[in-house]
Design a protein around this motif. Structure first.
Motif, PDB file in Angstrom:
ATOM      1  N   ASN A  85      18.764  34.612  45.077  1.00 14.19           N
ATOM      2  CA  ASN A  85      19.251  34.567  46.454  1.00 14.19           C
ATOM      3  C   ASN A  85      18.473  33.579  47.324  1.00 14.19           C
ATOM      4  O   ASN A  85      19.009  33.047  48.293  1.00 14.19           O
ATOM      5  N   CYS A 126      24.342  47.104  45.637  1.00 14.48           N
ATOM      6  CA  CYS A 126      25.274  45.983  45.817  1.00 14.48           C
ATOM      7  C   CYS A 126      25.634  45.809  47.289  1.00 14.48           C
ATOM      8  O   CYS A 126      25.730  44.682  47.794  1.00 14.48           O
ATOM      9  N   ASP A 129      22.912  43.990  49.165  1.00 10.62           N
ATOM     10  CA  ASP A 129      22.952  42.562  48.843  1.00 10.62           C
ATOM     11  C   ASP A 129      24.050  41.863  49.645  1.00 10.62           C
ATOM     12  O   ASP A 129      23.843  40.786  50.215  1.00 10.62           O
ATOM     13  N   SER A 130      25.217  42.492  49.708  1.00 17.25           N
ATOM     14  CA  SER A 130      26.335  41.884  50.438  1.00 17.25           C
ATOM     15  C   SER A 130      26.090  41.870  51.940  1.00 17.25           C
ATOM     16  O   SER A 130      26.428  40.894  52.625  1.00 17.25           O
ATOM     17  N   THR A 133      23.827  38.968  52.613  1.00 18.60           N
ATOM     18  CA  THR A 133      24.497  37.686  52.359  1.00 18.60           C
ATOM     19  C   THR A 133      25.542  37.382  53.426  1.00 18.60           C
ATOM     20  O   THR A 133      25.737  36.226  53.810  1.00 18.60           O
ATOM     21  N   THR A 465      28.213  43.070  43.280  1.00 23.57           N
ATOM     22  CA  THR A 465      27.753  41.745  43.687  1.00 23.57           C
ATOM     23  C   THR A 465      27.741  40.796  42.490  1.00 23.57           C
ATOM     24  O   THR A 465      27.052  41.036  41.489  1.00 23.57           O
ATOM     25  N   GLN A 466      28.503  39.731  42.619  1.00 29.30           N
ATOM     26  CA  GLN A 466      28.588  38.721  41.563  1.00 29.30           C
ATOM     27  C   GLN A 466      27.270  37.971  41.397  1.00 29.30           C
ATOM     28  O   GLN A 466      27.016  37.356  40.359  1.00 29.30           O
ATOM     29  N   ARG A 467      26.417  38.053  42.419  1.00 25.12           N
ATOM     30  CA  ARG A 467      25.133  37.333  42.305  1.00 25.12           C
ATOM     31  C   ARG A 467      24.219  38.020  41.286  1.00 25.12           C
ATOM     32  O   ARG A 467      23.540  37.357  40.508  1.00 25.12           O
ATOM     33  N   THR A 491      29.548  33.132  46.827  1.00 26.20           N
ATOM     34  CA  THR A 491      29.683  33.888  48.078  1.00 26.20           C
ATOM     35  C   THR A 491      31.137  34.183  48.424  1.00 26.20           C
ATOM     36  O   THR A 491      31.401  34.863  49.418  1.00 26.20           O
ATOM     37  N   SER A 796      34.566  42.106  44.496  1.00 23.21           N
ATOM     38  CA  SER A 796      33.250  41.778  45.022  1.00 23.21           C
ATOM     39  C   SER A 796      32.877  42.766  46.119  1.00 23.21           C
ATOM     40  O   SER A 796      33.705  43.109  46.970  1.00 23.21           O
ATOM     41  N   SER A 797      31.617  43.199  46.115  1.00 23.09           N
ATOM     42  CA  SER A 797      31.143  44.060  47.207  1.00 23.09           C
ATOM     43  C   SER A 797      31.159  43.317  48.540  1.00 23.09           C
ATOM     44  O   SER A 797      31.156  43.952  49.605  1.00 23.09           O
ATOM     45  N   ASP A 798      31.215  41.986  48.505  1.00 18.57           N
ATOM     46  CA  ASP A 798      31.352  41.225  49.753  1.00 18.57           C
ATOM     47  C   ASP A 798      32.663  41.596  50.449  1.00 18.57           C
ATOM     48  O   ASP A 798      32.696  41.787  51.665  1.00 18.57           O
TER      49      ASP A 798
END
Length: 820
Positions: A85, A126, A129-130, A133, A465-467, A491, A796-798
Motif C-alpha cells: 500500500n 478488508c 483497508d478499503s 484507500t 480487498t484485491q490488494r 483501486t 471488491s470491498s471498495d
C-alpha cells in the motif's frame, strides 16, 4: 521520511540503525527475525508522519468518523500489506537482496496477528483497508488478544489447540496510547440518589474494574497519504499489586485485580460451553465497547459543546451481535454521565448506530442468560429492561396485543437477553451481507422486525480487498493482469474485466495456466515441507479452506473423497483426472463434532495417500493452522473452489470471492454470495448443484425428510456412511466416528442430517464428474478460469465500503496532503 521521498540508501541506513539500537549487532550478525523487526520499524518511520497528518487533517476538518466495532480483525501479516500500500515493495525487495536477504523469507518471520479467526474478522480487515484507500475517516475497534484463538496442531489426526504466542517478540507496528486509558466496571450494584435539584441519578458501586489501554495500529491506504487506525484495547489492573495483602501473606489477593485484567484479553472466543466461559465472553464484549464508547464521547466533547450533535460526527457500526452492548452503553454514558433524558439519549443512539447481521441461523444469534447478564452488568441490564419495555409498547401500538408476537420479538424473553433484537431496536440501519441473505432475513428469520421497521433493512454484499488477495498474494497473476490492462484495477477492481476478451486467446490462455501451474508448484512445496506429502501440481487442486462448521459441509466433501476412493479401489484403471483434495480449517475448541470431522479427514488422508494401488490418482491433504498468510498461497494455487454450504445457511462467504479472483472455478450451492458470483461469471463457468434455499426451507418446515430413504436406496451413499462405523478408517476403534454416523441417520436430539449432506450427495458427485470432464479440455478450463478472474470486479470491498459510506454512514472523503 515519507512514502514519496525515501531512497534505497536511506532505507538501508534505517535498517542498520535499528539493528544496532535494538540488538547491539551489525547486519551481518543479525538473524532473519531481527532483520524483520528492523525492516518493520523502518517502514513504520515512513508511515508515522502520514499517520499524524491524517488525524490532524480529520481534526481540522472536523470530519465525521466511523468506528467499526468488531470482536475480530483477522489482519494477517502487516509488513507485506504495508509495503504494497506504500508502493515501496520493489524498493525494499531490492534493498534486502543487496543485503543478502530474501523479502519473502523476512515476511515469513512475522506471525499472523492473533486478533481474528474466520470470515467475520477477515471482512473487518478488508473493510479497514478499503476505508483507508478510499480516504474515509475510520477507526477499527477491538481487543488486543494476547493469544488469539489458538495455534492449531494436528497430532495423530486430531486438532490440538496451543497458545498462539503472536506477541512474544512484540509488535513493531503498534503504538501504546496509555493517555487514552478508560475504566470499565463489572458487577456491583446500582443505587438511586437525588441531586441538589431533586433529580434522580444512578450510582454504580461495589464493582470490580479494569483499565482499558489502547494500542493503535496503522491502516495504510493505497496510493494516497491516508493512514487510519485500528485501535485494540488491552486490559490492565487499576491497582496492579496490593502490597498490603502481599505483606499479610495473602498472595492471591495481592494480584487479584491483575489476574482479572489479564483473563479478559487472554484469548479470542473463550470456550463458552460452561458458565465461566460465558461470563468471560460477556466481559470481553462489554470491555472493549465500554472503553471505545467512553473514549469517543470524551473526544467529541473536547471539540463540541452540544452532545446532541454526536450523530453528525460519529457513527458506531456493530459488526454482528458481539458489539451490541454499544447501544445500552451509549445510553448509559448519555444519561448517567451527560445528564440527558431518556428520549434525547435514545434519539442520539438510534441515529449513531448501524448493525450488520452475519448469520441466518437463529441458533447462532447471541443470547445471554438474564441471571448472568444482570449480575455482571447491572446498570446496562436496567437500561435494556427499559429499552425492552418501550420496544414492546411500540410492537403493541403497531400490531395490537398479540402475546405470541411479543414473545418472539421481545428483547427480554424466555430468561434471555436477545442481542440481535437489541441491535435492531437501537440501530437506524440493519443490513445483510449478500442478496439472498438479506432476502431470507426479511422474509424468514427477521420478518416480524421487517414488518415493524421496513425502512431499516438493506443489503450490502460483502467484498474482499484485491490488494491483499491478488496484488500481494499472487504477484505472478497481478503482474500479468497489469501488463494486459494497466494497474487501474488495484483501486478499481471492475477494470479487471479488461482481460475477458483474452479468455479466447490461445497465447493468453497458455500464460494464465502457466501462472496457475507455478502457483501450484509453490503450494506443493509448502505441503511437502509442512505435511511431508508429495502432491502433483498437474493434478486438479480441489480446495475447501474455511472455518469448520457442519453447515459448511466439509463432511460432504470428505464423504465424496471416500466415494472416489471406493471407485478407484474397485477399478484402479478408472479413467479419472488425478485429484488433490486440500482442506484447511479450525474447529472451535468446544465443538466436538467439528473436531471429529478433522480427525476423519486426516484418517482418510492416511489411508488414501498410502495406497499404492490407486496410482497416485487421489491425494488428500489437511493444511495445519489455516490462516491469512498460508491462505494467500492456497487461493493462488486452487483450480476448484469448494463453496458447498447448505443453501440458506451461509450469509455470504468471502473465500468464494478470493478463489474467484485468483482464477479458481467454483463448485457450489446457490447460497450466500455464490448466487451473485454465478450471475457475474455465468452459470456455464461454475458448477452449481443441490437444493435451493427455497427447497431447503420448505423441507425444514415440512419436517418430511428422512435420510434413511437415501441410505437404503443409494449404494454409494450406504457404502461411505457404513465405512464410518465398520472400522475401515479407524481399525483400532471402529466406533470412533459413530457420532458422525448418528448425526447423518439418527439425529440424536436434533434433526437427522439437518444440513442435507446425503440429500445433496448425488448432485454433488455429478458436479464433480462435470469438473473432471471440463478439466480434460485445458482450453475450456483456461477460458473458465480467466473469466472468473475477469468477472470478480463486483466483489471488491471498495465497492461494499462505498455503499456503506454513502447509504448508511453518510461519510465524506477527506484528502490528506503531505508537505514535501
Amino acid at each position: 521520511m515519507n512514502r514519496t521521498s525515501v531512497t534505497k540508501q536511506e532505507f538501508k541506513e534505517a535498517i542498520f540503525e535499528n539493528i544496532k539500537k535494538q540488538y547491539r549487532k551489525t547486519i551481518d550478525q543479525a538473524t532473519e527475525e531481527q532483520v524483520f523487526q528492523a525492516v518493520a520499524y523502518a517502514v513504520k518511520e515512513i508511515i508515522i508522519d502520514q499517520w499524524i497528518e491524517t488525524h490532524k487533517t480529520y481534526e481540522e476538518q472536523d470530519a465525521k468518523t466511523v468506528y467499526y466495532l468488531s470482536m475480530e480483525f483477522l489482519m494477517g501479516r502487516a509488513l507485506g500489506n504495508n509495503l504494497i500500500n506504500l508502493e515501496v515493495n520493489t524498493m525494499v525487495k531490492e534493498v534486502l537482496a543487496e543485503l543478502g536477504f530474501d523479502l519473502n523469507a523476512i515476511e515469513d518471520q512475522e506471525p499472523d496477528a492473533g486478533t481474528g479467526n474466520g470470515g467475520l474478522g477477515r471482512l473487518a480487515a478488508c473493510f479497514l483497508d478499503s476505508l483507508a484507500t478510499l480516504e474515509y475517516p475510520a477507526y477499527g475497534c477491538g481487543i488486543r488478544y494476547r493469544y488469539g484463538i489458538f495455534e492449531q496442531k494436528i497430532v495423530d489426526g486430531y486438532q490440538v489447540e496451543r497458545p498462539d504466542e503472536w506477541l512474544k517478540n512484540g509488535n513493531p507496528f503498534e503504538v501504546r496510547r496509555s493517555e487514552y486509558g478508560m475504566e470499565v466496571k463489572f458487577g456491583g450494584n446500582v443505587r438511586v440518589v437525588k441531586d441538589e435539584l431533586g433529580q434522580e441519578r444512578r450510582v454504580h458501586e461495589n464493582y470490580q474494574s479494569v483499565r482499558a489501554i489502547p494500542y493503535d495500529l496503522p491502516i495504510v491506504g493505497y496510493d494516497n497519504n491516508t493512514v487510519n487506525t485500528l485501535r485494540l484495547w488491552d486490559a490492565e489492573a487499576v491497582q496492579s499489586f496490593d502490597l498490603g495483602s502481599f505483606d499479610r501473606g495473602d498472595y492471591q489477593k495481592a494480584v487479584e485485580q491483575q489476574n482479572l485484567a489479564k483473563t479478559i484479553v487472554e484469548v479470542l472466543y473463550p470456550n463458552d460451553n460452561h458458565y465461566q466461559g460465558k461470563e468471560l465472553r460477556l466481559k470481553q464484549q462489554y470491555f472493549f465497547i465500554s472503553a471505545t464508547v467512553q473514549q469517543v464521547v470524551k473526544k467529541f466533547k473536547q471539540k463540541h459543546g452540544d452532545i446532541s450533535l454526536l450523530p453528525e460526527k460519529v457513527v458506531f457500526h456493530i459488526n454482528d451481535t458481539h458489539p451490541s452492548l454499544t447501544i445500552p452503553e451509549l445510553m448509559r454514558v448519555l444519561m448517567d454521565d451527560e445528564g440527558l433524558a431518556w428520549g434525547e439519549a435514545w434519539a442520539i443512539v438510534k441515529k449513531t448506530c448501524g448493525y450488520t447481521n452475519h448469520t441466518i441461523m437463529s441458533e447462532a444469534l447471541e443470547k445471554w442468560p438474564i441471571e448472568l447478564f444482570s449480575r455482571l452488568l447491572p446498570r446496562i441490564y436496567q437500561i435494556i429492561e427499559e429499552i425492552n419495555r418501550r420496544f414492546c409498547a411500540e410492537i403493541v401500538d403497531k400490531f395490537g396485543s398479540d402475546n405470541e408476537r411479543l414473545r418472539r420479538m421481545a428483547i427480554l424473553a424466555d430468561g434471555q437477553v436477545k442481542m440481535a433484537w437489541l441491535c435492531i431496536a437501537g440501530s437506524h440501519s440493519v443490513n445483510g451481507v449478500a442478496r439472498l441473505h438479506t432476502d431470507i432475513l426479511i422474509n424468514e428469520e427477521l420478518k416480524d422486525f421487517y414488518a415493524l421497521y421496513p425502512k431499516k433493512f438493506n443489503n450490502k454484499t460483502n467484498g474482499i480487498t484485491q490488494r491483499r488477495f491478488l496484488l500481494h498474494g499472487n504477484p505472478l497473476l497481478a503482474d500479468w493482469v497489469t501488463r494486459k490492462v494497466g494497474d487501474g484495477w488495484i483501486t478499481d477492481l471492475p477494470q479487471i474485466k479488461g482481460i475477458a476478451p483474452l479468455a479466447d486467446d490461445p497465447k493468453a490462455q497458455k500464460e494464465f495456466m502457466q501462472i496457475k501451474y507455478e502457483n501450484k508448484v509453490r503450494l506443493a512445496q509448502y505441503i511437502k515441507k509442512h505435511n511431508g506429502i508429495d502432491v502433483d501440481p498437474r493434478s486438479i487442486f480441489d480446495v475447501q479452506v474455511k472455518r469448520l462448521h457442519e453447515y459448511k459441509r466439509q463432511l460432504m466433501d470428505v464423504l465424496h473423497v471416500m466415494h472416489l476412493y471406493n471407485e478407484l479401489r474397485d477399478n484402479p484403471d478408472m479413467d479419472m483426472m488425478p485429484r488433490t483434495f486440500i482442506f484447511g480449517a479450525k474447529a472451535a475448541p468446544g465443538y466436538r463434532r467439528a473436531k471429529l470431522v478433522i480427525k476423519l479427514i486426516n484418517n482418510v488422508a492416511q489411508v488414501v495417500n498410502n495406497d499404492p494401488n490407486i496410482n497416485n490418482k487421489l491425494k488428500v491433504v489437511f493444511i495445519e493452522n489455516y490462516r491469512v498468510s498460508n491462505a494467500e498461497i492456497i487461493f493462488a494455487a486452487a483450480d476448484v473452489s469448494e463453496q458447498i454450504s447448505t443453501a440458506s445457511k451461509e450469509a455470504s462467504g468471502t473465500g468464494n470471492m478470493k478463489f474467484m479472483l485468483n482464477g479458481a472455478v467454483t463448485i457450489g450451492t446457490l447460497d450466500g454470495a455464490n448466487i451473485e458470483i454465478a450471475e457475474e461469471v455465468g452459470s456455464e463457468n461454475c458448477f452449481i448443484f443441490g437444493m435451493t434455499a427455497t427447497e431447503v426451507l420448505q423441507l425444514q418446515r415440512e419436517k418430511s425428510y428422512n435420510p434413511w430413504d437415501i441410505y437404503n436406496n443409494n449404494q454409494a451413499v450406504r457404502r461411505v456412511v457404513t465405512q464410518l462405523i465398520n472400522g475401515f478408517y479407524a481399525p483400532e476403534n471402529p466406533e470412533l466416528f459413530r457420532e458422525i454416523y448418528d448425526s447423518l441417520l439418527n439425529g440424536g436430539g436434533e434433526p437427522a442430517d439437518q444440513y442435507f449432506i446425503l440429500k445433496d450427495f448425488d448432485a454433488y458427485a455429478q458436479a464433480h464428474r462435470e469438473v473432471d470432464l471440463a478439466y480434460r479440455n485445458q482450453t475450456k478450463w483456461a477460458r473458465m478460469a480467466m473469466l472468473n478472474t475477469a468477472s470478480a470486479g463486483k466483489f471488491s470491498s471498495d465497492r461494499t465500503i462505498e455503499e456503506y459510506a454513502k447509504e448508511i454512514w453518510k461519510l465524506e472523503k477527506v484528502h490528506v496532503e503531505m508537505d514535501m
